[in-house]
Design a protein around this motif. Structure first.
Motif, PDB file in Angstrom:
ATOM      1  N   TRP B 126      21.827  63.825  17.072  1.00 41.11           N
ATOM      2  CA  TRP B 126      20.727  63.758  16.351  1.00 41.11           C
ATOM      3  C   TRP B 126      20.969  64.182  14.613  1.00 41.11           C
TER       4      TRP B 126
ATOM      5  N   PHE C  44       7.494  76.950  22.568  1.00 35.44           N
ATOM      6  CA  PHE C  44       8.878  76.752  22.277  1.00 35.44           C
ATOM      7  C   PHE C  44       9.720  77.973  22.863  1.00 35.44           C
ATOM      8  N   ALA C  47      10.007  77.857  26.463  1.00 35.76           N
ATOM      9  CA  ALA C  47      10.846  77.059  27.248  1.00 35.76           C
ATOM     10  C   ALA C  47      12.210  77.192  26.764  1.00 35.76           C
ATOM     11  N   LEU C  48      12.560  77.990  25.897  1.00 37.37           N
ATOM     12  CA  LEU C  48      13.825  78.336  25.474  1.00 37.37           C
ATOM     13  C   LEU C  48      14.426  79.542  26.277  1.00 37.37           C
ATOM     14  N   LEU C  54      18.617  82.319  18.454  1.00 35.27           N
ATOM     15  CA  LEU C  54      18.263  80.843  18.360  1.00 35.27           C
ATOM     16  C   LEU C  54      16.711  80.597  18.043  1.00 35.27           C
TER      17      LEU C  54
ATOM     18  N   PRO D  45      15.427  67.361  15.604  1.00 32.42           N
ATOM     19  CA  PRO D  45      16.723  67.102  14.951  1.00 32.42           C
ATOM     20  C   PRO D  45      16.440  67.005  13.288  1.00 32.42           C
ATOM     21  N   LEU D  52      25.183  70.980  15.313  1.00 28.50           N
ATOM     22  CA  LEU D  52      25.004  70.109  16.676  1.00 28.50           C
ATOM     23  C   LEU D  52      24.625  71.055  17.687  1.00 28.50           C
ATOM     24  N   LEU D  54      23.291  73.906  18.004  1.00 31.65           N
ATOM     25  CA  LEU D  54      22.137  74.413  17.950  1.00 31.65           C
ATOM     26  C   LEU D  54      21.144  73.529  18.801  1.00 31.65           C
ATOM     27  N   LEU D  55      21.210  72.115  18.468  1.00 28.50           N
ATOM     28  CA  LEU D  55      20.403  71.092  19.013  1.00 28.50           C
ATOM     29  C   LEU D  55      20.673  70.897  20.284  1.00 28.50           C
ATOM     30  N   ARG D  56      21.884  71.030  20.872  1.00 32.44           N
ATOM     31  CA  ARG D  56      22.262  71.066  22.302  1.00 32.44           C
ATOM     32  C   ARG D  56      21.336  71.985  23.056  1.00 32.44           C
ATOM     33  N   ASP D  57      21.318  73.311  22.512  1.00 30.38           N
ATOM     34  CA  ASP D  57      20.540  74.483  23.103  1.00 30.38           C
ATOM     35  C   ASP D  57      19.065  74.107  23.253  1.00 30.38           C
ATOM     36  N   ILE D  58      18.628  73.649  22.332  1.00 31.39           N
ATOM     37  CA  ILE D  58      16.999  73.539  22.178  1.00 31.39           C
ATOM     38  C   ILE D  58      16.729  72.110  23.036  1.00 31.39           C
ATOM     39  N   ALA D  61      14.258  72.355  25.840  1.00 29.33           N
ATOM     40  CA  ALA D  61      12.685  72.819  25.378  1.00 29.33           C
ATOM     41  C   ALA D  61      12.189  71.605  24.756  1.00 29.33           C
ATOM     42  N   ALA D  62      12.853  70.849  23.741  1.00 29.67           N
ATOM     43  CA  ALA D  62      12.386  69.804  22.955  1.00 29.67           C
ATOM     44  C   ALA D  62      11.909  68.511  24.089  1.00 29.67           C
ATOM     45  N   ALA D 186      11.926  73.519  32.037  1.00 26.60           N
ATOM     46  CA  ALA D 186      12.967  73.733  30.907  1.00 26.60           C
ATOM     47  C   ALA D 186      13.986  74.482  31.662  1.00 26.60           C
ATOM     48  N   ARG D 187      13.709  75.466  32.241  1.00 26.93           N
ATOM     49  CA  ARG D 187      14.835  76.452  32.658  1.00 26.93           C
ATOM     50  C   ARG D 187      15.603  75.475  33.827  1.00 26.93           C
TER      51      ARG D 187
END
Ligand code: HEM
Ligand code: ATP
Ligand code: ATP
Ligand code: MG
Ligand code: MG
Lengths: 205, 249, 229, 229, 205
Positions: B126, C44, C47-48, C54, D45, D52, D54-58, D61-62, D186-187
Motif C-alpha cells: 500500500w 477501529f 477491531a485492533l 498502534l 494506506p 509498511l 504498521l499497515l500489515r498490523d492494521i 481491522a481495515a 478481525a480477531r
C-alpha cells in the motif's frame, strides 16, 4: 405585453420523436390547454417550455425574447407545477409555503394563511405534509401557485387527486390569473370550462 | 475565420472520414516502433547491474503507466471541449478513451505487481504511488459506471464529462506522489526536467516503446471513436453512406 | 403582478433554514453524522489488537477515514430527495443564481457533517496527546478538509442524483476524488500530533480546497441540471 | 377465479431474481459494493505514514471495517425504495409468508455485498502473507461475518425505513449491533494471518451469527410492518 | 360466496378521528364506490380494509371470517392498487408484470402481453417504467390488476392520470371483474358509470 410563442419544437426522448414540430402562440389573458392521450408528450412539452429539457430544434420566446438568452429573467416570471407537487413531506404546509415564497417574493404570514384558506386547506396548515391526503397535498401546491404569482403559469394536470370542489377552485384560480393579464399553459385530460375567448387548444399526436 | 477548421473538425462526417484515413498512419508506426523497442529492450539492452533481466518489464510497465495518465488527460480535455462547444465528436472521443485508459491502468498495475514480486518481495504494497494508480483505475471505472447508469447518450455524455474534468486533479497527485512521500517506487527518471538518469542503451528502447504505445493509443482511439460516432448518429444520413462505403470498399 | 422580488441572500438563507429544519425535525438527526463518525473511530480500536501505541499511530488515519465516510453517508440525501419530490425543479426555476443556491445546500451539508468534526477535533487531538501548540494546525486541517469533502461530495451527489441505485456508485465516484484531502489531511494531523511542522501538507490541502471551491460550483450546477432533464 | 397459486419458493426466487436484475441492470453495479470495499481499504494506506509494518498490523481491522461499511452503504436501498414505490406493500399483501420474503431480500443483499468479499478474501489474505493453512479459517470467518452483517443490517434498514432521512440513523443503529461481528471477525483474521489457532473467536462469531439468524427474521418482519402502517 | 363486510370501523390518525363508525356490506358482483372530499378518509379506509392499518375498533370480515384471523388466506384473494403504482421504475413494464405475477399465480408470457395489449400499453412493453408517462404507468398497474386476479379488488383512485380512453377501459375491467363474481372497492372522485344493481355507494364525512 405577455406572450409565449413556441416555434417548430423538436424533441427526442430516447428513441422516440416525442415533439414533432409543435408551434403555439399564447397571448396575455389566454390559456393554452394541452390535451392528448397518455404518452402523447404533454409533460415533455411543458418541461421544454420551462427550459428544463434542451430542445433538438425550435425556439421558445417569452415576450419576443428567446428564453434561453436570459433564463433567469424568464424563470422569475414563471410558475411551474408538475406531476409532483414540489413540496417537502417533512415540513408542515405553512413551512412549505413560507419557504416557496422566500424563493420568489416577500410575503406576510397572513398572505400564507389567506392562500391556504382560498384553496381549502386552512385547517391542515400546521400538519406535516406527509400526513395530508393526496388531494390535500395538491391543494397546498395550488396555494403555492397563488402565493408566488408569476405571469406565466405552466401546470401539468393540476386537477389530479382533486375532488369536485377542487376542480371548481382550480378554474377560479386560472380565471383570476388570466384576468390580470397572465398566460397559462395547462396539460389536462379534462376539458377546462373557460370562456372560449380565453381558451387556446393544442392536441398532441 | 480561424474557427472554421475547428468546426469542420467537429462535424461528425468529416471527423469520421478523417479518422478512417488517419488510422493506418498510426497503426503501422505503432507496430514498427513497438517491435523496434522490444528488440532494443529485450535483446540489445544490457542486463541491469542490480536487477539482472528482471528490469526488462519496464518496457511494458513504464509506457503503460505513462499512458494511463496521458489518456486521462486526453479524456478530460475532450470532455471539456465537448461541454463548451457542444461537440458530438469530442464526446465520442472522450467516451472512447475510458476503456482504453482503464486497460492501460490495469496493465501498468499488473506489470508493476509482477515486477514488485522479485524487486520488493511482494506483489502489492500500500504504497502511495501504487495506491494512487489504483485510485486512477477506480476513477476510470467510476466514469464508465456513470455512463452505464444513464441511458440517454446526451445526458451520459454531459454528466461523465463533468466527472472527467473534476477528476483531472488526481493526475498530478499520482505523478508527484513519489516525490511527496518517501515511496518504495522508483522516482521519475525519464519524465523529468533536465537530463534523464539512465544509460542510453536502456533509454532509447524505452522511448521507442513510449512512442509506439502512444501511436497505438491514437490508432485505437480513432477506431473506437468511429464506432461511437456511428452509434450516436445512426439516424443521420451520412452514417448510411459511411456504412455503405465500408460495405463496398 | 407584483414586481417586488426577493434577493439572492434572503432566498439562500431560507433554503439553508429549511434544510436545517428538515434535519432537526427528526430529533437527534443532526447528531447522527457525528455519532457515526464517533462509532467508526470507536470501531477501529475494537477491531485492533489492544496495543495503544498502534492506536496512536493510526489515529489520524482513522479520524480522516471516519470523516470521509460520515460525510459520504449524509451525501446520498443531499439532492436525491429534493429531486424526487420536485423541490429541486422549483429551485432551478426560481430565477435566482442556481450555482449559489446549490452551494447553500452544500453549506448545510458541511454544517451537519463538517462543523461537528471541527468542534470535536481539538478534544480528540488532546486525548491523543497532541501538544497544545499543534491545535491551530489541526483545526485548520480539519476545517479545510471537511470543506473540500463537502464540495467534492456535492458534485458526486449531483451526478448520481437522478440515478436509481446510487449507494456505491456515489462512493466510487467520490472516494478517488477525495483521496487527496485524506492524504494531506491525515499527514498534517499526524505531523501536528507528533509536534512537527505541518506547513507543507497544510498548504497542499489549502490549495486543493481552493481548487475544489472554484471547480465545484460550476460542476455542481452542471451536474444537477443534467440530472433534472 | 383461478385458484392456482404459486408456492413460496417460486415467489422468493422471483423476488431474488428481480432484485438481482435491478442491481445488474446498471451494468457494473454488482461490482460496486466490491469496488467500494477496495477503495476504502485503499484509503487507509494513503492516510497512513508509509510504514509498511504498521499497515500489515492494521490490515485485518481495515478489512473488517471496510466490509461493515460497504455492507452498510448498500443497506439504505434495501427496503426504502420498495416502500416508496409501493412494491413493499404489494409484497406484504401477496399472501405468502412475509418473514420469508424479507429474508429473500436480505439474501440478495448478502449476494451483492457479502459473497464478493468471501470470494476475494483468500486473495487479500495471500497478499498479506497469510499461510496457506489459514485459508479455511479466514473463509469461515468472512462467510459467517458477512451473513451476520446482512441480517443485522436488514433489521436496522427495516426500522428506519419509515423515517425519511435515515442515512446515518441507520448506521448508528446498526454499527453497535455489528460491533461483535467486527471484533470476533478481525480477531479471527488476525490470528489466521499470524498462523495461530483461531477456534475461539471463530466459535464466538458462529454463535453470534446463529443468534442473529434466529432473531432477525422476526424483528425484520415486525419492523417493516410497522413502517408500512 | 364472496362478501366483504365492515362493521363500525373506528380509526384515529394522529389527533384526527378519521373513520367514525364506518359500516358496509358488499356482496359478490358488487362494487362499493367510496367518495368524499379531499381528506375525508378514503385512502385510510381502503388501507384498513386491506389489513395494512390496525383498527381502533370494529371488524372487517371476508366471507364471514375476520380478516385478522387468517391474514395470509385473505391476502391471497386480495388485489390492492394504491395512490402509488407498486411498480419498479428500473424494470421494464414486462419485467414488472412478470415479477408481480410470480408472487400470485403462474402466468405465461402471452398472458402478460395480452394484459398489456388490453390496457393499451403494448408498445411500451420493453421500456423502463421510469421512461413512461404518468398515465402509461397507471395503465401498466391496471395490467397488473387484470393479470394477478384475486376476487377482491381494492382500488384507490385508479383513474388518476388516465385519459378518456383509460377511464372507459377501467370501467370495462371492473365490469368484467364483477361479472365473474368478484368484489370491488373503489375510491374515486368521479362517479363510476356502472349499472345501479352493481353499485353500492359510501360517502365519507
Ligand atoms: C503495482 C505496482 C506498480 C504501480 C501501480 C506502478 C505505477 C507506476 C506509474 C503510475 C508510473 C508512471 C509515473 C509517472 O509518469 O509519473 C510508473 C513508472 C515507473 N515504474 Fe512503476 N509501478 C509499480 C511497480 C513498479 C516496480 C516494482 C518497479 C521497479 C522497481 C517500477 C518501476 C517504474 C519505473 C522505472 C518507472 C518509470 C519512471 C519514470 O522514468 O518516470 N514500478 N509506475
Ligand atoms: N399518518 C397520518 N398521520 C396523521 N394524519 C393522517 C395520516 N394519514 C392520513 N391522515 C389524515 O387523515 C385524513 C384522511 O386522509 P386520507 O388520505 O384517507 O384522505 P382521502 O379521502 O384519501 O383524500 P384524497 O381524496 O385527498 O386522497 C386526512 O385529513 C389526513 O390529514
Ligand atoms: N426519459 C425518457 N426516456 C425515454 N422516453 C421518455 C422519457 N420521458 C418520456 N418519454 C416518453 O415520451 C413520451 C411522452 O411522455 P410524456 O410524459 O410527455 O407524456 P404525457 O403526455 O405527459 O402523458 P400522460 O398523460 O400519461 O402524463 C412517452 O411515450 C414516454 O414513454
Ligand atoms: Mg404527463
Ligand atoms: Mg386518498
Amino acid at each position: 405585453m405577455n406572450e409565449l410563442t413556441a416555434d417548430n419544437l423538436q424533441l427526442w426522448r430516447g428513441e422516440q420523436h416525442v415533439l414533432r414540430g409543435i408551434g403555439a402562440v399564447v397571448a396575455g389573458g389566454q390559456c393554452l390547454q394541452v390535451t392528448g392521450a397518455n404518452g402523447a408528450g404533454k409533460t415533455t412539452l411543458l418541461r421544454a417550455l420551462c427550459g428544463l429539457v434542451p430542445l433538438e430544434a425550435g425556439r421558445i420566446c417569452w415576450r419576443g425574447r428567446d428564453i434561453a438568452v436570459d433564463a433567469a429573467a424568464f424563470h422569475s416570471e414563471l410558475n411551474y407545477l408538475g406531476h409532483d407537487n414540489g413540496l417537502k413531506a417533512d415540513l408542515t404546509a405553512t413551512e412549505n409555503l413560507r419557504y416557496a415564497a422566500a424563493l420568489r417574493r416577500p410575503v406576510r404570514a397572513q398572505d400564507i394563511a389567506a392562500a391556504m384558506a382560498r384553496t381549502g386547506v386552512a385547517e391542515a396548515a400546521g400538519q406535516l405534509l406527509r400526513h395530508l391526503s393526496a388531494g390535500q397535498r395538491r391543494r397546498v401546491a395550488l396555494a403555492r401557485l397563488t402565493l408566488t404569482g408569476g405571469s406565466l403559469w405552466v401546470l401539468d394536470e393540476p386537477g389530479s387527486n382533486l375532488d369536485a370542489g377542487g376542480h371548481t377552485l382550480l378554474l377560479e384560480l386560472i380565471g383570476t390569473h388570466l384576468q390580470s393579464g397572465g398566460v397559462a399553459v395547462v396539460a389536462t385530460h379534462r376539458q377546462l370550462a373557460l370562456p372560449a375567448a380565453q381558451l387556446r387548444s393544442l392536441t398532441l399526436q | 475565420m480561424a474557427w472554421v477548421w475547428f468546426h469542420r473538425f467537429g462535424s461528425p462526417p468529416h471527423f469520421y472520414r478523417l479518422a478512417t484515413r488517419l488510422t493506418p498512419w498510426f497503426a503501422w508506426p505503432a507496430a514498427l516502433l513497438c517491435l523496434a523497442g522490444l528488440i532494443g529492450g529485450l535483446v540489445l539492452a544490457p542486463p541491469d547491474y542490480q536487477q539482472g533481466d528482471g528490469f526488462r518489464i519496464i518496457y511494458v510497465h513504464a509506457p503503460a503507466a505513462w499512458l494511463s495518465l496521458m489518456v486521462y488527460v486526453v479524456m478530460a480535455t475532450s470532455a471539456a471541449v465537448g461541454l463548451i462547444w457542444r461537440m458530438t465528436v469530442a464526446y465520442a472521443v472522450s467516451a472512447s478513451c475510458a476503456v482504453i485508459g482503464a486497460s492501460f491502468t490495469a496493465l501498468a498495475l499488473a506489470t508493476g505487481m509482477l515486477w514488485g514480486r522479485p524487486m520488493w518481495g511482494t506483489y502489492w504494497e500500500w504504497d502511495p504511488r501504487l495506491t494512487s494508480e489504483l485510485l486512477l483505475l477506480f476513477l476510470y471505472l467510476g466514469y464508465l459506471g456513470l455512463r452505464n447508469s444513464i441511458d440517454d447518450v446526451g445526458r451520459a455524455d454531459r454528466a461523465s464529462a463533468v466527472l472527467a474534468i473534476v477528476g483531472v486533479v488526481n493526475v498530478p497527485i499520482i505523478h508527484y506522489s513519489v516525490i511527496w512521500w518517501n515511496s518504495l517506487h522508483q522516482a521519475p527518471s525519464v519524465m523529468k526536467f533536465g537530463r534523464p538518469t539512465m544509460p542510453a542503451a536502456m533509454l532509447v528502447p524505452l522511448l521507442l516503446m513510449l512512442a509506439g504505445f502512444t501511436a497505438y493509443f491514437v490508432a485505437l482511439l480513432l477506431i473506437r471513436a468511429r464506432g461511437e460516432l456511428l452509434r450516436r448518429e445512426r439516424n443521420a444520413h451520412w452514417t448510411a453512406e459511411a456504412a455503405g462505403a465500408t460495405a463496398t470498399g | 403582478m407584483s414586481e417586488q422580488r426577493v434577493g439572492f441572500a434572503a432566498a439562500a438563507a431560507a433554503l439553508i433554514a429549511r434544510d436545517l429544519r428538515l434535519a432537526l425535525r427528526r430529533s437527534g438527526d443532526t447528531l447522527q453524522p457525528l455519532g457515526f463518525f464517533l462509532v467508526v473511530t470507536a470501531l477501529f480500536p475494537l477491531a485492533l489488537d489492544p496495543q495503544l501505541s498502534l492506536l496512536r499511530d493510526i489515529a489520524p488515519a482513522a479520524l480522516w477515514v471516519g470523516a470521509l465516510l460520515s460525510s459520504l453517508l449524509a451525501l446520498d440525501l443531499l439532492f436525491r430527495e429534493d429531486a424526487q419530490d420536485g423541490t429541486l425543479e422549483q429551485l432551478a426555476l426560481c430565477g435566482l443564481p442556481f450555482q449559489g443556491l446549490l452551494l447553500a445546500k452544500t453549506a448545510v451539508h458541511w454544517l451537519l457533517t463538517g462543523l461537528p468534526l471541527v468542534l470535536i477535533a481539538p478534544l480528540a487531538a488532546t486525548a491523543l496527546g497532541a501538544p497544545y501548540e499543534a491545535m491551530p494546525g489541526i483545526l485548520a486541517a480539519v476545517l479545510l478538509g471537511t470543506l473540500a469533502l463537502s464540495l467534492i461530495g456535492a458534485v458526486g451527489a449531483g451526478l448520481t442524483m437522478s440515478l436509481k441505485r446510487n449507494g456505491s456508485l456515489l462512493a466510487l465516484l467520490v472516494l478517488p476524488l477525495a483521496a487527496p484531502v485524506l492524504i494531506f489531511g491525515a499527514r498534517a494531523t499526524a505531523l501536528a500530533i507528533a509536534g512537527e511542522p505541518l506547513a507543507a501538507p497544510l498548504y497542499l490541502l489549502a490549495a486543493f480546497t481552493v481548487l475544489s471551491a472554484t471547480l465545484a460550483p460550476w460542476a455542481l450546477a452542471a451536474a444537477v441540471r443534467i440530472g433534472l432533464e
